[in-house]
Motif scaffolding. Structure first.
Motif, short mmCIF file in Angstrom:
data_model
loop_
_atom_site.label_atom_id
_atom_site.label_comp_id
_atom_site.label_asym_id
_atom_site.label_seq_id
_atom_site.Cartn_x
_atom_site.Cartn_y
_atom_site.Cartn_z
N ALA A 113 48.07 -21.51 9.29
CA ALA A 113 47.22 -20.36 8.92
C ALA A 113 46.14 -20.12 9.96
O ALA A 113 45.90 -18.98 10.37
CB ALA A 113 46.59 -20.61 7.55
N LYS A 114 45.48 -21.18 10.39
CA LYS A 114 44.40 -21.03 11.38
C LYS A 114 44.95 -20.60 12.73
O LYS A 114 44.32 -19.82 13.45
CB LYS A 114 43.61 -22.33 11.53
N LEU A 171 40.09 -37.06 13.28
CA LEU A 171 39.98 -35.62 13.51
C LEU A 171 40.13 -35.32 15.00
O LEU A 171 40.83 -34.38 15.39
CB LEU A 171 38.65 -35.09 12.98
N LYS A 172 39.51 -36.13 15.83
CA LYS A 172 39.60 -35.94 17.28
C LYS A 172 41.05 -36.12 17.75
O LYS A 172 41.54 -35.34 18.58
CB LYS A 172 38.67 -36.93 18.00
N LYS A 173 41.75 -37.12 17.21
CA LYS A 173 43.16 -37.32 17.58
C LYS A 173 43.99 -36.10 17.20
O LYS A 173 44.83 -35.65 17.97
CB LYS A 173 43.72 -38.56 16.88
N PHE A 174 43.75 -35.57 15.99
CA PHE A 174 44.52 -34.41 15.54
C PHE A 174 44.24 -33.19 16.42
O PHE A 174 45.18 -32.50 16.84
CB PHE A 174 44.20 -34.10 14.07
N VAL A 192 42.53 -22.60 21.70
CA VAL A 192 42.26 -23.99 21.36
C VAL A 192 40.87 -24.12 20.74
O VAL A 192 40.69 -24.78 19.70
CB VAL A 192 42.39 -24.90 22.61
N ALA A 193 39.87 -23.48 21.34
CA ALA A 193 38.51 -23.56 20.81
C ALA A 193 38.42 -22.99 19.41
O ALA A 193 37.78 -23.57 18.52
CB ALA A 193 37.55 -22.84 21.75
N CYS A 194 39.08 -21.87 19.18
CA CYS A 194 39.08 -21.24 17.85
C CYS A 194 39.75 -22.14 16.82
O CYS A 194 39.21 -22.38 15.73
CB CYS A 194 39.78 -19.88 17.93
N ILE A 195 40.91 -22.65 17.16
CA ILE A 195 41.64 -23.51 16.22
C ILE A 195 40.85 -24.79 15.94
O ILE A 195 40.74 -25.22 14.79
CB ILE A 195 43.06 -23.83 16.74
N LYS A 232 37.67 -25.25 16.01
CA LYS A 232 36.54 -24.92 15.15
C LYS A 232 37.00 -24.80 13.70
O LYS A 232 36.38 -25.35 12.78
CB LYS A 232 35.90 -23.61 15.63
N ASP A 233 38.10 -24.09 13.49
CA ASP A 233 38.62 -23.89 12.14
C ASP A 233 39.15 -25.19 11.54
O ASP A 233 38.96 -25.45 10.35
CB ASP A 233 39.72 -22.83 12.13
N ILE A 234 39.79 -26.01 12.35
CA ILE A 234 40.32 -27.30 11.87
C ILE A 234 39.17 -28.23 11.51
O ILE A 234 39.22 -28.94 10.49
CB ILE A 234 41.25 -27.93 12.93
#
Length: 125
Positions: A114-115, A58-61, A37-40, A42-44
């Motif tokens: 992709a992420k 962005l927070k909702k997504f 979750v943390a990695c995704i 960050k990438d998102i």
């Protein structure tokens, strides 16, 4: 002082030893999902420069993604299982982010795929 019978004590100890690996693997699974979750996220967040979502959107997504990842086991998934998760995220995005058009959500989902694959390969190693 009365001594405890040996057999019930051995039985209890054996039961505990059999349960401990399951508890440890569940904790490991949760920790791995949190890393994913943390990695995704960050990438998102970095990819948002393309979509230009507001901080709230962005927070909702990312919350939608977090909920889906944290409720699913990290066990190997079939293509159909993966597609269902992506579709669930897409449906939730349409519901929780009604101001976004289909094109933007489509781009977000493609980036997420992709992420997600990128982060999965990093977290599993």
């Amino acid at each position: 002082m009365a001594s405890r019978p040996l057999f019930p004590t051995l039985l209890t100890m054996t039961s505990l030893l059999l349960i401990l690996p399951t508890l440890a693997s569940a904790a490991d699974d949760t920790a791995t999902r949190k890393k994913l979750v943390a990695c995704i996220n960050k990438d998102i967040t970095a990819a948002n420069s393309e979509w230009k979502l507001s901080a709230g959107d962005l927070k909702k997504f990312t919350n939608i993604i977090d909920r889906e990842i944290m409720k699913e086991s990290l066990a190997k998934k079939t293509s159909d299982d993966q597609l269902k998760i992506i579709n669930d995220i897409k449906e939730c995005s349409h519901k929780e982010l009604p101001s976004l058009d289909d094109t933007t959500i489509g781009k977000m989902i493609e980036t997420l795929k992709a992420k997600g694959m990128h982060c999965s390969s990093l977290v599993k190693h």
